[in-house]
Design a protein around this motif. Structure first.
Motif, mmCIF file in Angstrom:
data_model
loop_
_atom_site.group_PDB
_atom_site.id
_atom_site.type_symbol
_atom_site.label_atom_id
_atom_site.label_comp_id
_atom_site.label_asym_id
_atom_site.label_seq_id
_atom_site.Cartn_x
_atom_site.Cartn_y
_atom_site.Cartn_z
ATOM 1 N N LEU A 47 0.832 -1.210 0.000
ATOM 2 C CA LEU A 47 0.000 0.000 0.000
ATOM 3 C C LEU A 47 0.865 1.257 0.000
ATOM 4 O O LEU A 47 0.606 2.213 -0.748
ATOM 5 C CB LEU A 47 -0.917 0.000 1.226
ATOM 6 N N GLY A 48 1.935 1.237 0.823
ATOM 7 C CA GLY A 48 2.834 2.386 0.855
ATOM 8 C C GLY A 48 3.553 2.578 -0.467
ATOM 9 O O GLY A 48 3.736 3.708 -0.929
ATOM 10 N N ARG A 49 3.948 1.472 -1.089
ATOM 11 C CA ARG A 49 4.621 1.563 -2.398
ATOM 12 C C ARG A 49 3.682 2.136 -3.449
ATOM 13 O O ARG A 49 4.099 2.949 -4.303
ATOM 14 C CB ARG A 49 5.113 0.172 -2.807
ATOM 15 N N ALA A 50 2.395 1.742 -3.399
ATOM 16 C CA ALA A 50 1.433 2.251 -4.370
ATOM 17 C C ALA A 50 1.251 3.760 -4.223
ATOM 18 O O ALA A 50 1.215 4.491 -5.217
ATOM 19 C CB ALA A 50 0.097 1.533 -4.193
ATOM 20 N N PHE A 51 1.154 4.231 -2.972
ATOM 21 C CA PHE A 51 1.010 5.665 -2.754
ATOM 22 C C PHE A 51 2.273 6.419 -3.175
ATOM 23 O O PHE A 51 2.196 7.521 -3.736
ATOM 24 C CB PHE A 51 0.688 5.941 -1.285
ATOM 25 N N ALA A 52 3.435 5.829 -2.860
ATOM 26 C CA ALA A 52 4.685 6.511 -3.203
ATOM 27 C C ALA A 52 4.877 6.618 -4.711
ATOM 28 O O ALA A 52 5.439 7.599 -5.216
ATOM 29 C CB ALA A 52 5.867 5.766 -2.568
ATOM 30 N N ALA A 53 4.408 5.608 -5.450
ATOM 31 C CA ALA A 53 4.578 5.611 -6.899
ATOM 32 C C ALA A 53 3.435 6.309 -7.631
ATOM 33 O O ALA A 53 3.488 6.438 -8.856
ATOM 34 C CB ALA A 53 4.709 4.171 -7.411
ATOM 35 N N GLY A 54 2.395 6.719 -6.892
ATOM 36 C CA GLY A 54 1.244 7.359 -7.513
ATOM 37 C C GLY A 54 1.561 8.762 -8.014
ATOM 38 O O GLY A 54 2.627 9.335 -7.718
ATOM 39 N N VAL A 253 -5.153 19.552 -5.849
ATOM 40 C CA VAL A 253 -6.405 19.320 -5.114
ATOM 41 C C VAL A 253 -6.272 18.130 -4.163
ATOM 42 O O VAL A 253 -6.578 18.238 -2.965
ATOM 43 C CB VAL A 253 -7.551 19.102 -6.118
ATOM 44 N N VAL A 254 -5.835 17.005 -4.686
ATOM 45 C CA VAL A 254 -5.745 15.798 -3.846
ATOM 46 C C VAL A 254 -4.714 15.989 -2.740
ATOM 47 O O VAL A 254 -4.903 15.546 -1.597
ATOM 48 C CB VAL A 254 -5.391 14.581 -4.730
ATOM 49 N N GLU A 255 -3.612 16.647 -3.063
ATOM 50 C CA GLU A 255 -2.554 16.857 -2.057
ATOM 51 C C GLU A 255 -3.087 17.687 -0.887
ATOM 52 O O GLU A 255 -2.744 17.427 0.271
ATOM 53 C CB GLU A 255 -1.360 17.569 -2.695
ATOM 54 N N MET A 256 -3.933 18.684 -1.201
ATOM 55 C CA MET A 256 -4.479 19.497 -0.110
ATOM 56 C C MET A 256 -5.499 18.723 0.727
ATOM 57 O O MET A 256 -5.647 18.980 1.926
ATOM 58 C CB MET A 256 -5.110 20.761 -0.686
ATOM 59 N N LEU A 257 -6.199 17.795 0.091
ATOM 60 C CA LEU A 257 -7.100 16.936 0.876
ATOM 61 C C LEU A 257 -6.297 16.039 1.821
ATOM 62 O O LEU A 257 -6.697 15.803 2.966
ATOM 63 C CB LEU A 257 -7.962 16.097 -0.071
ATOM 64 N N ILE A 258 -5.170 15.538 1.344
ATOM 65 C CA ILE A 258 -4.287 14.744 2.219
ATOM 66 C C ILE A 258 -3.737 15.617 3.343
ATOM 67 O O ILE A 258 -3.634 15.187 4.499
ATOM 68 C CB ILE A 258 -3.138 14.127 1.396
#
Length: 313
Positions: A47-54, A253-258
């Protein structure tokens, strides 16, 4: 027939009994736990790899972490949370006392209030408050205040009433459960000592009820922090609104939601720590020996007291 016994092989009569052989204990092997831990760690790593590579610009999150608009939204979120909980707790105590009253009118009104606000979504309630100008064109509290309803019902007041009055219905049930948890004998004993009803409630009933009331109340505070994100429906400028505005202007947009989620987690963590120590404080009335706090456990380990039993902090 006689049997010859070698008396020299017998231990003397005053000799201590032989010591039993020490038990050789073999710990049980929990291979399933090891397999489960490996599977969970593997899934988390994937899961962490998927987020890091997204396709997420992670550098934007620390860049806007202390943005002025984000901090303003965070401040408004904390403000509306605290004020709404104050309204909810005060209203909940009043409604709980009304529910306990022998007066059928007050108890019925309190029951109806709880029924209505718990039976309708808070999102709908916010819209109702926001559009209540269709029913009341003016607010006239002569001679104190008079104004048009649209000017009186600002987004802040709309959010405050919508969240606070809804929370009062839930707090009423929590407070009622806490009051009912105290044995009736406590009240009878206090009255036998000559205490008034108010003094009995303040000195005997409430302190014992608090250990039942505090845990769910702390949970309600944390829940209110997250529920406050609904005030975007009435145009109140909260953390979520700020994150969306900044994300739309900067293209992340997504980064600010995070980023907003990170601030919610930080605030929730601080509130959870406060809830822990508040629960521990009121638990002194029922527990003679409280468990060590995390700080006390750390000090005990540093001083080498790993096996010391927990004591009162």
């Amino acid at each position: 027939m006689s049997v010859d016994v070698d008396k020299s092989a017998q231990p003397p009569a005053d000799a201590p009994p032989p010591q039993p052989e020490p038990i050789k204990a073999i710990p049980v092997r929990h291979y399933g736990r090891w397999v489960a831990a490996v599977v969970v760690i593997g899934l988390v790593a994937l899961l962490g790899r998927a987020f890091a590579a997204g396709n997420v610009n992670w550098d934007a999150i620390p860049q806007y972490m202390f943005n002025a608009d984000i901090l303003k939204g965070l401040r408004n979120t904390l403000l509306i949370t605290v004020l709404s909980m104050i309204i909810g707790i005060v209203g909940g105590v009043i409604l709980a006392v009304m529910r306990q009253s022998k007066n059928p009118v007050t108890s019925t009104v309190a029951w109806f209030y709880v029924w209505f606000f718990r039976g309708t979504p808070v999102y709908v309630q916010l819209f109702l408050w926001f559009n209540l100008g269709l029913v009341f064109q003016y607010i006239d509290i002569m001679p104190i205040y008079k104004d048009e309803w649209s000017d009186f019902m600002t987004p802040f007041l709309c959010a405050l009433l919508g969240l606070g009055l809804n929370e009062a219905a839930y707090m009423a049930e929590i407070c009622r459960a806490g009051l009912n948890a105290v044995d009736e004998g406590q009240t009878e004993a206090a009255h036998a000592l000559g205490m008034s009803h108010a003094k009995t409630l303040r000195r005997i009933i409430v302190p014992q009820a608090m250990r039942v009331i505090v845990p769910p109340t702390g949970n309600e505070v944390i829940n209110m922090l997250k529920t406050s994100s609904l005030v975007i429906a009435v145009q109140y400028y909260d953390l979520l609104q700020a994150a969306q505005n900044v994300g739309r202007d900067s293209g992340v947009v997504v980064e600010m939601l995070i980023l907003a989620a990170a601030w919610y987690l930080i605030a929730t963590t601080v509130l959870s720590i406060g809830q822990y120590y508040l629960e521990r404080y009121y638990a002194r009335g029922s527990s003679r020996q409280l468990p060590l706090t995390p700080l006390q456990r750390a000090k005990a380990r540093l001083s080498g007291g790993f096996n010391r039993p927990g004591g009162v902090g």
